[in-house]
Scaffold this motif. Structure first.
Motif, mmCIF file in Angstrom:
data_model
loop_
_atom_site.group_PDB
_atom_site.id
_atom_site.type_symbol
_atom_site.label_atom_id
_atom_site.label_comp_id
_atom_site.label_asym_id
_atom_site.label_seq_id
_atom_site.Cartn_x
_atom_site.Cartn_y
_atom_site.Cartn_z
ATOM 1 N N PHE A 68 0.785 -1.149 0.156
ATOM 2 C CA PHE A 68 -0.104 0.003 -0.030
ATOM 3 C C PHE A 68 0.871 1.442 -0.047
ATOM 4 N N ASN A 69 0.332 2.422 -0.322
ATOM 5 C CA ASN A 69 0.979 3.550 -0.479
ATOM 6 C C ASN A 69 1.151 4.456 1.114
ATOM 7 N N GLY A 70 0.608 3.773 1.965
ATOM 8 C CA GLY A 70 0.548 4.346 3.356
ATOM 9 C C GLY A 70 -0.655 3.739 4.324
ATOM 10 N N ARG A 71 -0.729 4.434 5.230
ATOM 11 C CA ARG A 71 -1.789 3.979 6.269
ATOM 12 C C ARG A 71 -3.158 4.055 5.711
ATOM 13 N N LEU A 72 -4.044 2.879 5.897
ATOM 14 C CA LEU A 72 -5.202 2.723 5.538
ATOM 15 C C LEU A 72 -6.428 3.336 6.526
ATOM 16 N N VAL A 73 -7.054 3.848 5.702
ATOM 17 C CA VAL A 73 -8.547 4.219 6.728
ATOM 18 C C VAL A 73 -9.528 2.934 6.500
ATOM 19 N N HIS A 74 -9.643 2.538 7.810
ATOM 20 C CA HIS A 74 -10.785 1.263 7.839
ATOM 21 C C HIS A 74 -11.884 1.572 6.848
ATOM 22 N N GLY A 75 -12.048 0.541 6.177
ATOM 23 C CA GLY A 75 -13.227 0.520 4.799
ATOM 24 C C GLY A 75 -14.660 0.803 5.548
ATOM 25 N N MET A 76 -14.749 0.398 6.738
ATOM 26 C CA MET A 76 -16.203 0.696 7.182
ATOM 27 C C MET A 76 -16.388 2.048 7.725
ATOM 28 N N LEU A 77 -15.203 2.692 8.127
ATOM 29 C CA LEU A 77 -15.299 4.070 8.447
ATOM 30 C C LEU A 77 -15.620 5.019 7.356
ATOM 31 N N VAL A 78 -14.933 4.502 6.169
ATOM 32 C CA VAL A 78 -15.299 5.304 5.061
ATOM 33 C C VAL A 78 -16.547 5.024 4.669
ATOM 34 N N ALA A 79 -17.149 3.880 4.726
ATOM 35 C CA ALA A 79 -18.634 3.488 4.393
ATOM 36 C C ALA A 79 -19.763 4.008 5.192
ATOM 37 N N SER A 80 -19.121 4.656 6.286
ATOM 38 C CA SER A 80 -20.085 5.325 7.378
ATOM 39 C C SER A 80 -20.609 6.497 7.029
ATOM 40 N N MET A 81 -20.022 7.181 5.805
ATOM 41 C CA MET A 81 -20.469 8.319 5.203
ATOM 42 C C MET A 81 -21.657 8.375 4.487
ATOM 43 N N PHE A 82 -22.245 7.012 4.259
ATOM 44 C CA PHE A 82 -23.575 6.766 3.578
ATOM 45 C C PHE A 82 -24.701 7.047 4.647
ATOM 46 N N PRO A 83 -24.871 6.406 5.805
ATOM 47 C CA PRO A 83 -25.776 6.716 6.662
ATOM 48 C C PRO A 83 -25.652 8.189 7.315
ATOM 49 N N HIS A 84 -24.282 9.044 7.168
ATOM 50 C CA HIS A 84 -24.388 10.178 7.490
ATOM 51 C C HIS A 84 -25.052 11.049 6.431
ATOM 52 N N ILE A 85 -25.068 10.940 5.395
ATOM 53 C CA ILE A 85 -25.508 11.562 4.350
ATOM 54 C C ILE A 85 -27.144 11.547 4.205
ATOM 55 N N ILE A 86 -27.490 10.245 4.522
ATOM 56 C CA ILE A 86 -28.876 10.199 4.357
ATOM 57 C C ILE A 86 -29.510 10.698 5.814
ATOM 58 N N SER A 87 -29.006 10.503 7.010
ATOM 59 C CA SER A 87 -29.740 11.090 8.146
ATOM 60 C C SER A 87 -29.535 12.409 8.209
ATOM 61 N N SER A 88 -28.379 13.063 7.669
ATOM 62 C CA SER A 88 -28.269 14.365 7.846
ATOM 63 C C SER A 88 -29.436 15.008 6.852
ATOM 64 N N HIS A 89 -29.797 14.473 5.733
ATOM 65 C CA HIS A 89 -30.892 15.117 5.001
ATOM 66 C C HIS A 89 -32.231 14.757 5.504
ATOM 67 N N PHE A 90 -32.359 13.725 6.122
ATOM 68 C CA PHE A 90 -33.625 13.181 6.485
ATOM 69 C C PHE A 90 -33.726 12.517 7.907
ATOM 70 N N PRO A 91 -33.651 13.440 8.607
ATOM 71 C CA PRO A 91 -33.886 13.200 10.224
ATOM 72 C C PRO A 91 -35.124 12.311 10.378
ATOM 73 N N GLY A 92 -34.828 11.164 11.191
ATOM 74 C CA GLY A 92 -35.921 10.038 11.590
ATOM 75 C C GLY A 92 -35.762 8.890 10.458
#
Length: 162
Positions: A68-92
């Motif tokens: 690899f080119n350096g330290r990796l970010v956890h894949g599931m941490l990257v994937a956490s962007m999706f629920p963040h996007i959805i819940s930020s726009h649609f509370p509940g």
């Protein structure tokens, strides 16, 4: 109508990020995105919560020896962007499912754009089941993660048109 451009919308802390010309409802074809740079602190904090202490996330030299080119970010941490996007726009909203295909590694310090595109909306007991195509990209075009998500969206955010 939400923004339909590829990178035209970034999440803010309020719902003011919807198009000012229309109400804040979800329609098929709407694309929502969020940009994030994952830091060493993010990786450390995620490791503490997840108990994933793989040395490829913390040791640059070991990561390079592993190809690899350096330290990796956890894949599931990257994937956490999706629920963040959805819940930020649609509370509940209730996140129901997510499929993931990890295409390329993400490195600490990289600028990543997470994106969800509404591809289907179905009524489900006074709420709406939304299906999204999900992806994360670096450099504006290089897909590092893709999949599909489903979420139950409160009826306040659903459009009966389109």
């Amino acid at each position: 109508m939400l923004s339909r451009g590829l990178f035209s919308m970034h999440i803010s802390t309020s719902l003011k990020c919807f198009s000012s010309s229309t109400s804040n409802v979800l329609k098929v074809g709407d694309i929502l995105s969020y940009t994030r740079i994952f830091t060493s602190k993010d990786v450390l904090e995620y490791s503490k919560v997840s108990h994933d202490s793989n040395p490829l996330h913390f040791d640059s030299e070991l990561a390079r020896r592993a190809g690899f080119n350096g330290r990796l970010v956890h894949g599931m941490l990257v994937a956490s962007m999706f629920p963040h996007i959805i819940s930020s726009h649609f509370p509940g909203a209730i996140y129901v499912s997510q499929s993931l295909n990890f295409k390329l590694p993400v490195y600490v310090g990289e600028n990543i754009v997470g994106q969800v595109e509404a591809i289907d909306l179905r009524e489900n007991k006074k709420r709406y089941l939304a299906k999204f195509i999900t992806k994360c990209m670096r450099n504006g075009h290089e897909v590092v993660l893709e999949g599909e998500a489903r979420a139950i969206i409160p009826s306040d955010f659903h459009s009966t048109n389109g």
